[in-house]
Design a protein around this motif. Sequence first.
Motif, short mmCIF file in Angstrom:
data_model
loop_
_atom_site.label_atom_id
_atom_site.label_comp_id
_atom_site.label_asym_id
_atom_site.label_seq_id
_atom_site.Cartn_x
_atom_site.Cartn_y
_atom_site.Cartn_z
N LEU A 1 57.66 54.70 48.11
CA LEU A 1 56.70 54.72 47.54
C LEU A 1 57.19 55.75 46.43
O LEU A 1 56.34 55.98 45.43
CB LEU A 1 56.20 55.60 48.73
CG LEU A 1 54.77 55.22 49.18
CD1 LEU A 1 54.52 55.54 49.87
CD2 LEU A 1 54.14 53.85 48.43
N THR A 2 58.46 56.83 46.62
CA THR A 2 58.82 57.93 45.72
C THR A 2 58.84 56.79 44.36
O THR A 2 59.21 57.85 43.64
CB THR A 2 59.66 58.68 46.07
OG1 THR A 2 61.15 58.15 46.99
CG2 THR A 2 58.87 59.70 46.79
N ALA A 3 60.16 56.33 44.79
CA ALA A 3 60.92 54.92 43.76
C ALA A 3 59.30 54.59 42.58
O ALA A 3 60.04 54.45 41.79
CB ALA A 3 61.46 54.41 44.62
N ALA A 4 58.47 54.44 43.65
CA ALA A 4 57.83 52.97 42.91
C ALA A 4 56.90 54.55 42.08
O ALA A 4 56.23 53.71 40.82
CB ALA A 4 56.67 52.07 43.79
N ASN A 5 56.80 55.17 42.51
CA ASN A 5 56.40 56.46 41.26
C ASN A 5 57.27 57.38 40.61
O ASN A 5 56.32 58.50 39.99
CB ASN A 5 55.28 57.95 42.39
CG ASN A 5 53.83 56.75 42.69
OD1 ASN A 5 53.43 55.69 43.12
ND2 ASN A 5 54.14 56.67 43.75
N SER A 6 58.20 56.93 40.38
CA SER A 6 59.17 57.23 39.94
C SER A 6 59.24 58.93 39.70
O SER A 6 60.18 59.81 39.05
CB SER A 6 58.97 57.36 37.86
OG SER A 6 58.70 56.18 37.35
N LEU A 7 59.42 59.37 41.25
CA LEU A 7 59.82 61.10 41.79
C LEU A 7 61.36 60.67 42.62
O LEU A 7 61.56 59.35 43.12
CB LEU A 7 58.62 60.56 43.30
CG LEU A 7 57.55 61.50 42.70
CD1 LEU A 7 56.52 61.03 43.53
CD2 LEU A 7 57.04 62.37 41.66
N PRO A 8 61.96 61.48 42.74
CA PRO A 8 63.01 61.59 43.73
C PRO A 8 63.21 61.15 45.06
O PRO A 8 61.92 61.73 45.30
CB PRO A 8 63.33 63.22 42.89
CG PRO A 8 62.20 63.94 42.97
CD PRO A 8 61.49 62.97 42.62
N SER A 9 64.26 61.41 45.47
CA SER A 9 64.36 60.63 46.38
C SER A 9 64.05 61.53 47.70
O SER A 9 64.06 62.73 47.67
CB SER A 9 65.60 60.64 47.57
OG SER A 9 66.54 59.44 46.40
N PRO A 10 63.04 61.29 48.83
CA PRO A 10 62.97 62.33 49.64
C PRO A 10 63.70 62.72 50.81
O PRO A 10 63.92 62.56 51.82
CB PRO A 10 62.18 61.10 50.20
CG PRO A 10 61.65 60.18 50.39
CD PRO A 10 62.26 59.84 49.15
N VAL A 11 64.56 63.64 50.08
CA VAL A 11 65.79 64.01 50.51
C VAL A 11 66.18 65.73 50.73
O VAL A 11 65.42 65.95 49.69
CB VAL A 11 67.45 63.20 50.33
CG1 VAL A 11 68.62 63.94 50.87
CG2 VAL A 11 67.80 62.08 50.14
N LEU A 12 66.27 65.92 52.18
CA LEU A 12 66.24 67.64 51.93
C LEU A 12 67.61 68.33 51.05
O LEU A 12 68.33 67.35 50.68
CB LEU A 12 66.89 68.55 53.15
CG LEU A 12 65.86 67.68 54.58
CD1 LEU A 12 66.29 68.28 56.24
CD2 LEU A 12 64.14 68.63 54.23
N HIS A 13 66.95 69.50 50.63
CA HIS A 13 68.38 69.58 50.02
C HIS A 13 69.56 70.12 50.39
O HIS A 13 68.95 70.21 51.86
CB HIS A 13 67.89 70.94 49.35
CG HIS A 13 68.12 72.11 48.00
ND1 HIS A 13 69.06 72.16 47.96
CD2 HIS A 13 68.19 71.29 47.09
CE1 HIS A 13 69.65 73.12 47.01
NE2 HIS A 13 69.45 72.14 46.08
N ALA A 14 70.63 70.33 49.76
CA ALA A 14 71.52 70.80 50.59
C ALA A 14 71.48 72.21 51.07
O ALA A 14 72.48 72.63 52.46
CB ALA A 14 72.95 70.71 49.75
N THR A 15 71.12 72.76 50.77
CA THR A 15 70.46 74.18 51.62
C THR A 15 70.11 74.27 52.73
O THR A 15 70.20 75.44 53.70
CB THR A 15 69.82 75.71 50.08
OG1 THR A 15 68.33 74.53 50.22
CG2 THR A 15 70.29 75.55 49.05
N SER A 16 69.40 73.68 53.06
CA SER A 16 69.19 73.02 54.37
C SER A 16 69.74 73.50 55.02
O SER A 16 68.92 72.85 56.61
CB SER A 16 67.87 71.77 54.05
OG SER A 16 68.82 70.38 54.18
N LEU A 17 70.99 72.71 55.12
CA LEU A 17 72.67 72.45 56.22
C LEU A 17 72.49 74.02 56.48
O LEU A 17 73.40 73.82 57.28
CB LEU A 17 73.54 72.49 55.56
CG LEU A 17 73.70 70.83 54.46
CD1 LEU A 17 74.81 70.21 53.87
CD2 LEU A 17 73.38 69.70 56.20
#
Length: 193
Positions: free
Chosen positions: A26-42
């Motif tokens: 869905l995000t790719a179809a709407n030209s949005l960034p990948s739904p991945v947690l940010h590195a700071t969530s580590l």
Amino acid sequence: MSTIRPLLLALIAVVTAVLGWGASLLTAANSLPSPVLHATSLITIGAGTLITLVLGLRVRAYQRQRSEFRDRERRRQAGEQGHARGAEKPVEISPVLAARTLVLAQALAYAGAVILGWHAGVLVDLLGVARVGSDSVTLSLIMIGAAGLMSVVGWAVEQFCKVPPGDGPQPGPDGARGESNGDEQGYAPGAGG
């Protein structure tokens, strides 16, 4: 309180992988960034995992000290010589701390399964369109590893909270004992209920 079932963790990971894959489409179809947690969530993942591990090791140390103390007392009562010195009476831990450690361990394991599954699903979609060295792919792989570690630590700490068979609390005046999970193992004092 029920124990963590590895099969249930795997099922949660599979279901969230499907959801993550769908969200990535869905995000790719709407030209949005990948739904991945940010590195700071580590930082949060690492802190939660470390705190749970430290609390679990505390419960485990108490269980080991208590077992050594009981063994020494049994030998002393049996009249065995040479066992006058040994394990000291363990410092009691708060039943509330043991219960919170158990709940935290289970929450960590389930959260790890969710994060692992989500990022695995996103990774499946990303591998079809992105190159292996891209930021989103790399971050997804890191999150999968961190989430796997979360689940393993959560499961291990839950095991630390279990009381070995025959080492559970003695029946009280009302005949009540510690909680059992059906295989003759219970939880550390206060951790089961």
